[in-house]
Design an enzyme around this catalytic site. Structure first.
Site, PDB file in Angstrom:
ATOM      1  N   SER A 179       0.065 -10.014   7.151  1.00 55.26           N
ATOM      2  CA  SER A 179      -0.921  -8.932   7.220  1.00 55.26           C
ATOM      3  C   SER A 179      -0.476  -7.873   8.217  1.00 55.26           C
ATOM      4  O   SER A 179      -0.349  -8.135   9.407  1.00 55.26           O
ATOM      5  CB  SER A 179      -2.270  -9.528   7.634  1.00 55.26           C
ATOM      6  OG  SER A 179      -3.060  -8.540   8.243  1.00 55.26           O
ATOM      7  N   SER A 180      -0.219  -6.676   7.704  1.00 52.73           N
ATOM      8  CA  SER A 180       0.327  -5.636   8.584  1.00 52.73           C
ATOM      9  C   SER A 180      -0.728  -5.186   9.599  1.00 52.73           C
ATOM     10  O   SER A 180      -0.415  -4.922  10.753  1.00 52.73           O
ATOM     11  CB  SER A 180       0.852  -4.474   7.760  1.00 52.73           C
ATOM     12  OG  SER A 180       0.004  -3.379   7.790  1.00 52.73           O
TER      13      SER A 180
ATOM     14  N   GLU B 128       0.849  -1.214   0.000  1.00 49.77           N
ATOM     15  CA  GLU B 128       0.000   0.000   0.000  1.00 49.77           C
ATOM     16  C   GLU B 128       0.878   1.254   0.000  1.00 49.77           C
ATOM     17  O   GLU B 128       0.622   2.206  -0.745  1.00 49.77           O
ATOM     18  CB  GLU B 128      -0.918   0.014   1.233  1.00 49.77           C
ATOM     19  CG  GLU B 128      -1.795   1.261   1.263  1.00 49.77           C
ATOM     20  CD  GLU B 128      -2.461   1.505   2.610  1.00 49.77           C
ATOM     21  OE1 GLU B 128      -2.907   0.542   3.258  1.00 49.77           O
ATOM     22  OE2 GLU B 128      -2.532   2.686   3.010  1.00 49.77           O
TER      23      GLU B 128
ATOM     24  N   SER C 273      -8.213  -9.279   6.679  1.00 49.38           N
ATOM     25  CA  SER C 273      -8.276 -10.306   5.623  1.00 49.38           C
ATOM     26  C   SER C 273      -8.719 -11.662   6.151  1.00 49.38           C
ATOM     27  O   SER C 273      -8.494 -12.677   5.507  1.00 49.38           O
ATOM     28  CB  SER C 273      -6.910 -10.482   4.970  1.00 49.38           C
ATOM     29  OG  SER C 273      -6.146  -9.353   5.031  1.00 49.38           O
TER      30      SER C 273
ATOM     31  N   CYS D  37      -7.767   4.449   8.102  1.00 52.36           N
ATOM     32  CA  CYS D  37      -9.177   4.288   7.742  1.00 52.36           C
ATOM     33  C   CYS D  37     -10.004   3.993   8.980  1.00 52.36           C
ATOM     34  O   CYS D  37      -9.502   3.439   9.965  1.00 52.36           O
ATOM     35  CB  CYS D  37      -9.345   3.239   6.656  1.00 52.36           C
ATOM     36  SG  CYS D  37      -9.731   1.632   7.273  1.00 52.36           S
TER      37      CYS D  37
HETATM   38 FE1  F3S Z   1      -9.579   0.248   5.502  1.00 55.07          FE
HETATM   39 FE2  F3S Z   1     -10.015  -2.106   4.606  1.00 55.07          FE
HETATM   40 FE3  F3S Z   1      -9.909  -0.117   2.989  1.00 55.07          FE
HETATM   41  S1  F3S Z   1      -8.650  -1.617   6.263  1.00 55.07           S
HETATM   42  S2  F3S Z   1      -8.429   1.161   3.890  1.00 55.07           S
HETATM   43  S3  F3S Z   1     -11.450  -0.407   4.528  1.00 55.07           S
HETATM   44  S4  F3S Z   1      -9.119  -2.130   2.616  1.00 55.07           S
END
Ligand code: F3S
Length: 284
Positions: free
Chosen positions: A221-222, A127, A265, A193
């Site tokens: 998975s971070s 990301e 995930s 987020c």
């Molecule tokens: Fe948040 Fe999931 Fe999107 S952790 S940034 S809603 S992929």
């Protein structure tokens, strides 16, 4: 034994959307690829493999593809990957999470206006690599408050600071504080987020109330690793597991309450399996 399962455990909306997008394309498209594993979950990736969905990991591997459809996962990719897909005449199905897309737009616009970009996050996370790939000028990735302490640019540098969507919220606040004290002209945009923030706050609360805490998620998975980090600060018996098989045969005797949370995930069925397993343990 009492069990508390976090309400915000498992698939977030961005991951749900990305996984659904791939499954929707199966049968419609013949040469289907995802750019990187669609999620950090081995069972889902293995299922997709059985359905003939291949994973392409690098621009070099992408260059080998003559025709087909590339699904971009929720993490997003850099501008150059989009350009490469287009220039090779491949079809692109974009499942980048809208929260990540928003960061791409911010860093694109702000760096085009001459600002230096700081991304708070893990420099090797896809990301973050994607975000960096949308900047048009100087960009720095800062992973820890210690790195923030050492950071130095000329006093007149205008900075825009964003964060990886899954960064630890408390660490973000500490890091931002360090930058504020340095006196730079800095525009701070909290781009963690809301799904991550809620998940972390809830995990932190539950970990403080239970004797043992189980954090479920992929080893890579971070966001799960961050959940583990948060929970283990509050709860001495915190277990990081991928599936129910990773759990210990027995919990320590003093464990009377168990909390369960899971990264973005982790499919629902794995969370349920773990819950059932813990319940059977408490029946012994
Ligand atoms: Fe948040 Fe999931 Fe999107 S952790 S940034 S809603 S992929």
């Amino acid at each position: 034994m009492k069990i508390i399962v976090a309400e915000h455990a498992g698939f977030c909306f961005g991951v749900t959307k990305a996984v659904e997008t791939v499954y929707e394309q199966i049968g419609k498209k013949s040469n289907l690829y995802t750019y990187g594993p669609i999620i950090h979950n081995e069972s889902v990736v293995a299922d997709l493999e059985r359905k003939n969905v291949k994973v392409v990991n690098t621009p070099q591997e992408l260059a080998e593809i003559r025709n087909g459809t590339i699904v971009i996962r929720s993490h997003g990719v850099s501008r150059s990957v989009y350009n490469q897909i287009k220039s090779q005449g491949l079809e692109c199905v974009d499942a980048t999470c809208p929260f990540v897309k928003r960061i791409h737009t911010i860093v694109d616009e702000e760096s085009a206006n001459g600002k230096t970009i700081i991304v708070i996050g893990n420099p090797t996370h896809p990301e973050v690599e994607g975000i960096v790939g949308w900047t048009n000028g100087p960009v720095f990735v800062i992973e820890t408050p210690e790195e923030a302490q050492k950071f130095k640019v000329s006093a007149d540098t205008e900075i825009c600071l964003v964060s990886q969507t899954t960064y630890n919220y408390n660490k973000f606040k500490d890091t931002v504080e360090i930058f504020k004290q340095k006196g730079y002209n800095i525009n701070i945009v909290n781009t963690i987020c809301s799904a991550t923030e809620e998940r972390q706050t809830e995990a932190d609360r539950i970990a403080g109330e239970v004797d043992a805490m189980i954090v479920i998620g992929g080893a890579h998975s971070s966001n799960t690793r961050k959940l583990y980090e948060i929970c283990s600060q509050k709860c001495a018996y915190t277990y990081f597991i991928q599936t129910v098989d990773d759990l210990p045969g027995e919990f320590p005797q003093e464990v009377k309450t168990v909390g369960i949370t899971a990264g973005a995930s982790t499919p629902k069925n794995i969370i349920e399996e773990v819950q059932t397993y813990v319940r059977t343990k408490s029946d012994i």
